[in-house]
Design an enzyme around this catalytic site. Structure first.
Site, PDB file in Angstrom:
ATOM      1  N   LYS A 173     -16.074 -54.477  33.252  1.00  0.00           N
ATOM      2  CA  LYS A 173     -16.911 -55.221  32.426  1.00  0.00           C
ATOM      3  C   LYS A 173     -15.921 -55.325  30.964  1.00  0.00           C
ATOM      4  CE  LYS A 173     -19.485 -55.560  29.439  1.00  0.00           C
ATOM      5  NZ  LYS A 173     -19.041 -56.076  28.015  1.00  0.00           N
ATOM      6  N   GLU A 248     -16.035 -41.882  26.569  1.00  0.00           N
ATOM      7  CA  GLU A 248     -15.137 -41.878  25.572  1.00  0.00           C
ATOM      8  C   GLU A 248     -15.652 -42.802  24.275  1.00  0.00           C
ATOM      9  OE1 GLU A 248     -12.809 -39.860  25.559  1.00  0.00           O
ATOM     10  OE2 GLU A 248     -12.483 -39.443  27.579  1.00  0.00           O
ATOM     11  N   CYS A 282      -9.636 -45.653  18.155  1.00  0.00           N
ATOM     12  CA  CYS A 282     -10.764 -44.597  18.221  1.00  0.00           C
ATOM     13  C   CYS A 282     -10.135 -43.168  17.579  1.00  0.00           C
ATOM     14  CB  CYS A 282     -11.522 -44.510  19.531  1.00  0.00           C
ATOM     15  SG  CYS A 282     -10.135 -44.109  20.746  1.00  0.00           S
ATOM     16  N   GLU A 379     -18.224 -43.871  11.139  1.00  0.00           N
ATOM     17  CA  GLU A 379     -16.516 -44.365  11.453  1.00  0.00           C
ATOM     18  C   GLU A 379     -16.483 -45.873  10.810  1.00  0.00           C
ATOM     19  OE1 GLU A 379     -13.894 -44.460  15.458  1.00  0.00           O
ATOM     20  OE2 GLU A 379     -15.917 -44.829  15.494  1.00  0.00           O
TER      21      GLU A 379
END
Length: 476
Positions: A173, A248, A282, A379
């Site tokens: 997905k 992750e 990331c 972040e």
């Protein structure tokens, strides 16, 4: 461009149970295509197909699985130019970066094709001469994989390649904003000989699809690359059904720059890697913690370098930084920059949206950052370089470890003693010393704390899709 469509049992689906959705170019905000929108019904169908796919694929020899995967890697390399155009059109990154991502993903598939041939078991010395203890390594079963939009081929391949190498089937997905790369990967593997039910791809109503796949009894493992918030939701849903997970998740990656670091090198590398993919990485360096003696010169250097970056449509050959991928990311970056300035940060360069036709934001450097500012705690995932002076390496380590995240970390120093202090003191899953390159096929990739659980890449990535099976036998 071929319109991306969900693929079930090797065939494209022309319609979705929830109708259609728009696919948009972030550089122009133009609608690229109208694509099918799937939901719970397709998710449950994909889970059922994955059982057949797993039965077929897991009983095939590792040698034959490897041949199919390596053939697909070669086909990917031949398709790099066309694939890069699709990636840039949907995600926004410059063509050269898109092409590099596609080719690196082919290398990832190649590497795991070989690693799968070496998924060895072992014999354990027994306590009696008439006993035999054997440990086999079996694939965990059908896998549900959820991936984001920032690296629309690399992150799916981080899951597809080791899962296939281990003998698992996969339901993929991808992000609704960037489905084309995943579709190309599936089509390429099918063309290389992958049995059709081994790999399914769908997208649409993300919460409904996620909930259905996490609960489906056919799915034995859930893997996500995404935000910490979504990771908590999926890990909780998978945990209710005792499914194996790899998560992750987000980070807020510190860069400790000691006063003895080489200024020219650290300025050039910091500018390059901070604004790569518009900061939507990331493991992007985010919090730059600079020892006072080097602070002013570092700020002046990156200010000059960032101001020279060419921002534009990723299709243009001279573009160095493309747009943000979504309107939401643009709004978030604007808000974080505004909060930092209101709390006393200094705008060195950038700080504003560019034009009105796409999601462009200037490469931005904010100096004088303090821990109370939102951008130092959340972040950014965008083109914000946050620079903070520190009095010592110990103070830098305290700030680096202050947040619950622990994904990537970086340090620049030419002093061995300082390097050893940082290695011993940093709390993260990965540390780059005097460089920023982090993710390679051969190496583990993963964080600690709120940055997730488990690793991808390297032999550790393969282990995530295998389970031990112990057989004890006695001579009759």
């Amino acid at each position: 461009m071929a319109i991306p469509r969900p693929i079930f049992d090797g065939q494209e689906r022309m319609e979705g149970s929830l109708g259609t959705m728009e696919l948009m170019n972030p550089a122009t905000r133009e609608v690229i295509a109208i694509i099918p929108r799937c939901g719970e019904a397709e998710a449950l169908e994909a889970a059922r197909l994955s059982v057949d796919g797993f039965r077929i694929w897991s009983t095939m020899s590792a040698f034959d699985r490897s041949k199919i995967m390596r053939r697909a890697a070669d086909l990917m390399r031949a398709d790099a130019d066309d694939a890069a155009v699709d990636i840039t059109r949907e995600q926004g990154k410059p063509l050269a970066q898109a092409r590099g991502e596609w080719l690196a993903s082919a290398d990832l598939l190649d590497w795991y094709a070989e690693e799968g041939r070496r998924a060895y078991g072992r014999l354990i010395p027994t306590r009696a001469s008439d006993m035999r203890w054997t440990v086999f390594r079996r694939p965990v079963g059908p896998v549900a994989a959820f991936t984001p939009w920032n690296f629309p081929v690399w992150t799916p391949m981080q899951k597809i390649a080791p899962a296939l190498a281990a003998g698992c089937s996969v339901v993929l997905k991808p992000a609704e904003e960037t489905p084309s790369a995943g579709c190309r990967v599936v089509q390429t593997l099918l063309a290389a000989g992958l049995p059709p039910r081994v790999l399914t791809i769908l997208w649409g109503d993300a919460p409904a699809i996620s909930a259905a796949l996490c609960a489906a009894p056919e799915i034995q493992k859930v893997t996500l690359t995404g935000s910490t918030r979504v990771g908590r939701l999926l890990a909780s849903a998978a945990g209710q059904h005792l499914k194996k997970v790899t998560m992750e998740l987000g980070g807020h990656n510190p860069v400790i720059i000691a006063s003895d670091a080489d200024l020219d090198t650290v300025v050039a590398l910091s500018t390059e890697f901070k604004f790569r993919n518009a900061g939507q990485v990331c493991v992007s360096p985010t919090r730059f913690l600079i020892e006072q003696p080097l602070y002013a010169d570092f700020v002046a250097g990156v200010k000059e370098a960032a101001a020279k970056l060419r921002v534009g449509n990723g299709m243009d050959a001279d573009t160095q930084m493309g747009p943000l991928a979504t309107a939401g990311q643009l709004s978030k970056i604007e808000a974080l920059a505004a909060d930092a300035l209101q709390r006393g940060a200094k705008l060195e360069t950038g700080g504003a949206r560019i034009g009105n036709s796409g999601y462009f934001f200037e490469p931005t450097i904010l100096s004088g950052m303090t821990p109370d500012m939102e951008a130092m705690n959340e972040e950014p995932f965008g083109p914000l370089m946050l620079v903070m002076p520190v009095e010592s390496i110990d103070a830098a380590l305290i700030e680096a470890n202050r947040l619950p995240y622990g994904l990537a970390s970086y340090a620049f120093t030419n002093n061995l003693s300082t390097e050893q202090r940082i290695v011993a003191g940093i709390e993260a899953g990965m540390l780059g010393l005097n460089h920023f390159a982090m993710a390679m096929a051969e190496t583990p990739f993963g964080g600690v704390g709120d940055s997730g659980m488990g690793s991808e890449g390297g032999m550790e990535g393969m282990e995530a899709y295998l389970r031990p099976f112990f057989v004890t036998s006695k001579a009759g």
